[in-house]
Enzyme design. Structure first.
Site, PDB file in Angstrom:
ATOM      1  CB  ALA A   8      -4.564  -3.021   3.530  1.00  0.00           C
TER       2      ALA A   8
ATOM      3  CB  SER B 288      -6.805   0.357   0.760  1.00  0.00           C
ATOM      4  OG  SER B 288      -7.941   0.163   1.593  1.00  0.00           O
ATOM      5  CG  ASP B 289      -7.400  -6.411   0.155  1.00  0.00           C
ATOM      6  OD1 ASP B 289      -8.631  -6.490   0.363  1.00  0.00           O
ATOM      7  OD2 ASP B 289      -6.726  -7.360  -0.285  1.00  0.00           O
ATOM      8  CB  ALA B 290     -11.074  -5.351   3.569  1.00  0.00           C
TER       9      ALA B 290
ATOM     10  CG  HIS C  64      -2.147  -0.925   0.935  1.00  0.00           C
ATOM     11  ND1 HIS C  64      -2.045  -2.295   0.932  1.00  0.00           N
ATOM     12  CD2 HIS C  64      -3.442  -0.648   0.630  1.00  0.00           C
ATOM     13  CE1 HIS C  64      -3.222  -2.831   0.657  1.00  0.00           C
ATOM     14  NE2 HIS C  64      -4.084  -1.852   0.471  1.00  0.00           N
TER      15      HIS C  64
END
Length: 952
Positions: free
Chosen positions: A243, A239-241, A218
């Protein structure tokens, strides 16, 4: 424009002008609020609420019933971009149709996954397309073209590629770092993403949970230096959950969450998926980051512009002009037929030999009896990213429908047992009349939030008990099932009930493991980590071993006995084995072995012992190592979990209505010993995938048989400008109409650095009637023959001889042609110009790449500070000679240099302890070396070497 129709409402203006106008009308707080996944509306501007993210990997997921297509790895196995594009179109049309009825359905779809299937033990292999970057890119471009739509202005859905970058392990996925050398980065991982971005078919990417070279994805500098350099369009990075929180929590990369979100925003993350629908936490962190000067308004505005661009492309502000606004195609006859076609295309025939009569076992002929047996024979499994089913077709369903139920026998092969307590009672499943919906009928934005059922009575114990179906999925992981088909599960109250239609959930509550204890067993519930006991209020999970019940297993029937009986009475046996996508290999959990679980291994062996006319069908999310089955059985097939029409598709292939034509999208290895460590991302040095694997695979990349034969003739290759043009004629020389997947590979015959044994350049899936011939032409950019030149920091196509190979698999070249490429060789490494970047090595042992700073740059350090690590830089040009060198390093340790193969040190530098891993110092030593020679560098201790410079 008038006041009631501002410029952002004017479709005649360019999108960037409209975005700029709308951005200027938003107050700073309103802009900031748009940085969370769930953005609020702005009523005064008519701006609606918006959500980034709608799962759509192989159908619209998590929003109720939708058409379920084969898993992504199955779409990869089709090698059929035109078909995959139609699947993407169907998925996006259903997303639009579903959104018309439920505004929670999003149009910013998080699909596809283009992480390469480097290691078949990766738990999420089902989500990717292939181990090969060229095939992955081709399928991804096709799927995203379908998702995007073909209107020049408006998009049907806005796809986001997952997961940037080099992400292939679930074990410690949020804290582990992939060491990715520049050659692997540029030749392997980046190309999987680049094709779809350059094609203009994606709206953005999602970074992965892991770190690359010591830096969280990230914060990846490649979001700007690579991704956004491939296009002049805006790209949205979601973003991924969870992260963003990981940056300050599990990764501890920053001391505060404010620093973390600020760094992510500056690195190029535009939308923060964190804390579910509660945006207050992330927005609070961003507000404080602004107050502290860690970010400024332009950082916020840049991210908002990217999100608004996507929303304009989706037609949000021009509903009257949006060509997809009235889309209604949902569960249509066309989509149902497409699901079946995709499932057929994904089937791979691995082996097809005679079974005693001289004729290959498949397709099935005559009117004899068929036994369909195995743990997946009557299963139609869904995975984490499936939608709820509209239709169901198991292998048993399909075979009964195609051949007639009166000709088909069935044996599942479960072990039927009673579990007896220490006092001799047996677990009993209470009788219930249940009209309530099961888990499949529930709808949630996040299925991880679905709770287990508590409306059913828990198990008890009595003298007779209930006979339970036991399945061992491998590694001792068990499921237990009641006679009515419900799985034993544990809800929040800790009671054990027969309540689940299938194993599932973010934390699976339907799996158990026996632990030996004296003459009996403890029953461990894997979801909670507690042990089962029987109390007055029923069976429940206790916290510790001291409260656990002791059980003995009373076997009523072994699964292999039932299978053997069915097999003995049949003319042909179809054994269906494989995995449950929620168990032993899924998101959050890697596999531990390639081996088929022992329970299922026993079943195929029992069937074959009873009847030599036995075929094994593997229905799985990933490859298995089945060398015994491949040697003993006349026929083997593999398919990924094939969606709603899987059983029908299998039966049509077994019957010969369709010739199987799928191809393996990844190498099938013969044993675990063939695999590198899961965390070894160096496909070159680790000799991984078909590109570099030096052994003999069980089944090679691209392998797949048909019911006919094909001849290849007239392969030609010629350079035409900046491309190579190839041509080949393919003829169906058999008696059955079939698809053929024509594959073209190339290899450098005299490379200066290690290159692939062969690399896929192009492919095409064609259909030919018996006797028909097709002449295929391929145009391949010369760039595809190149590699990343670490000595000069650029892409290079070396002059010299190349061989082009055409055939039906990577290991079956029917025709070859050689071509000499002209040009200038790159020459030795010019170390006097800019020195040597430590990560730009040619070879290494015992080192990993780490982050030079939290923002950008690489350094190298020993993988184990207690053991030395070595770097090799080949052909370094020192010209007339140097007298000194200087290392840029942090940490503490010793850096020793050797010229060529000499054992005596050329120079040695001691790096005294620095103030932290990012506090680099310059340390020098005398060094006398000239001309062109290899340079070997040895690192000892926790030193982080970033650069070596030379002078004198």
């Amino acid at each position: 424009m008038t006041a009631d129709r501002p410029p952002f409402r004017d479709p005649a203006l360019p999108v960037d002008a409209r975005v700029a106008d709308l951005l200027g009308r938003l107050a700073p707080a309103e802009r900031l609020a748009l940085l969370h996944q769930f953005t609020p509306g702005v009523e005064r501007l008519g701006l609606a609420a918006f959500r980034t993210g709608q799962e759509a990997l192989h159908g619209v997921a998590w929003m109720g019933p939708a058409t379920v297509f084969p898993q992504a790895v199955g779409l990869g196995a089709s090698w059929h971009p035109a078909l995959v594009r139609r699947v993407g179109e169907a998925v996006s049309r259903e997303a639009r149709a579903m959104r018309a009825k439920d505004e929670r359905v999003g149009l910013n779809v998080w699909a596809p996954t283009v992480n390469l299937l480097r290691n078949p033990l990766w738990g999420r292999g089902e989500e990717g397309y292939s181990e090969d970057p060229a095939l992955t890119s081709a399928i991804a471009v096709a799927f995203t073209r379908g998702l995007r739509g073909d209107h020049p202005t408006y998009w049907r859905t806005a796809p986001v590629l997952k997961h940037w970058l080099a992400h292939n392990n679930e074990t410690t996925r949020d804290t582990s770092s992939a060491s990715v050398r520049p050659r692997v980065l540029h030749e392997y991982d980046l190309p999987a993403f680049r094709g779809a971005v350059e094609a203009g078919t994606v709206a953005g990417v999602m970074p992965a949970y892991n770190l690359v070279n010591g830096r969280p994805n990230h914060l990846s500098p490649y979001l700007e230096s690579e991704l956004r350099a491939w296009t002049d369009r805006e790209l949205l990075v979601c973003s991924d959950a969870g992260a963003p929180s990981n940056l300050g929590d599990s990764q501890a990369y920053f001391d505060s969450h404010e620093e973390a979100v600020a760094a992510a925003l500056r690195a190029g993350v535009d939308s923060f998926t964190d804390h579910g629908t509660d945006s207050s936490v992330i927005l609070g962190r961003l507000e404080r980051a602004l107050e502290r000067g860690l970010i400024d308004q332009e950082d916020v505005d840049r991210a908002v512009r990217r999100q608004l661009t996507v929303r304009f492309l989706l037609g949000e502000f021009d509903p009257e002009l949006d060509p997809y606004a009235q889309e209604s195609a949902y569960d249509t006859a066309e989509h149902r037929a497409l699901a079946r076609e995709a499932a057929e295309a994904a089937l791979v025939l691995l082996r097809n030999e005679p079974a005693g009569d001289g004729t290959p076992l498949l397709p099935l002929a005559g009117g004899g009896r068929i036994a369909v047996v195995g743990l997946l024979a009557d299963a139609a499994k869904l995975d984490w990213y499936s939608g709820a089913r509209l239709h169901r077709s198991s292998p048993l369903d399909g075979v009964r429908e195609r051949f007639g139920a009166d000709r088909v026998d069935f044996a599942e092969g479960v072990d039927r047992i009673r579990l007896r307590t220490a006092d001799g009672r047996a677990l009993r499943v209470p009788d219930v009349t249940d009209e309530e919906p099961g888990r499949d009928a529930e709808i949630a934005l996040d299925p991880a939030l679905l709770a287990g059922r508590t409306d059913l009575p828990p198990l008890t114990a009595d003298a007779e008990g209930t006979v339970l179906d036991l399945i061992d999925w491998g590694d001792g992981v068990l499921t237990l099932r009641a006679p009515d088909g419900r799985y034993l599960s544990v809800a929040e109250d800790g009671l054990v009930r027969a309540s689940a239609d299938e194993p599932g959930g973010w934390v699976v509550q339907e799996t158990f493991r026996f632990e030996a204890h004296g003459d009996g067993h403890l029953l461990l519930h894997l979801g909670t980590g507690g042990y089962v006991s029987v109390a007055a209020d029923g069976a429940k999970v206790a916290a510790g071993r001291e409260e656990a019940g002791i059980f003995s297993v009373e076997t009523v029937e072994r699964g292999e006995d039932a299978v053997a009986r069915a097999a003995a009475g049949a003319d042909t046996v179809i054994v269906v084995a494989g995995n449950d996508p929620h168990i032993n290999g899924r998101e959050t959990e890697d596999r531990t072995t390639l081996a088929l679980p022992p329970h299922q291994d026993r079943l195929w062996r029992a069937a074959h012992a009873a009847n030599p006319r036995t075929a094994l069908v593997l229905v799985s999310s990933y490859p298995y190592a089945v060398p015994d089955a491949a040697a003993a059985l006349p026929a083997l097939l593999w398919t990924a979990h094939g969606g709603q029409a899987a059983g029908t598709a299998l039966a049509r292939v077994l019957a010969g209505d369709v010739s199987p034509s799928g191809r393996l999208p990844q190498t099938w290895y013969g044993s675990d010993a063939d695999l590198p460590d899961l965390f070894d991302y160096d496909v070159i040095g680790g000799r991984q995938t078909y590109l570099y694997f030096d052994g003999t695979p069980l089944f090679p990349f691209g392998h797949g048989l048909t019911y006919t034969s094909f001849g290849y003739e007239g392969l030609t290759a010629a350079v035409d400008g900046d491309a190579v043009r190839l041509s080949c004629a393919v003829t169906n020389t058999g008696a059955v109409a079939s698809d053929e997947v024509v594959q073209v590979y190339a290899r450098a015959l005299a490379p200066s650095v290690p290159r692939p044994h062969r690399a896929l350049l192009a492919h095409e899936r064609i259909h030919l009637a018996p006797g028909a011939t097709a002449t295929l032409s391929f145009t391949v950019p010369l760039r595809a023959l190149g590699h990343w030149d670490v000595a000069h920091g650029r892409w290079s196509v070396e002059p010299g001889p190349y061989e082009f190979l055409a055939g039906p698999s990577s290991a079956d070249s029917r025709r070859t042609v050689r071509l000499e490429l002209a040009g200038t060789a790159p020459g030795p490494r010019p170390v006097l110009e800019a020195g040597i970047g430590a990560a730009d090595y040619d070879e290494q042992t015992g080192t990993v790449i780490v982050d030079r700073s939290r923002v950008s740059g690489d350094a190298v350090t020993p993988a184990d500070p207690a053991a030395p690590g070595t770097l090799l830089f080949r052909a370094c040009d020192f010209g007339d000679g140097v007298t000194e060198l200087a290392v840029t390093a942090a940490g503490a340790g010793e850096v020793t240099f050797f010229a060529g193969t000499a054992r005596d040190a050329l120079a040695r530098v001691t790096v005294e302890p620095t103030d932290g891993p990012y506090a680099y110092v310059l340390a020098g030593a005398p060094c006398h070396v000239r001309d062109v020679t290899d340079l070997r560098v040895e690192l000892r201790g926790p030193v982080r070497l970033a650069h070596v410079g030379f002078s004198g």
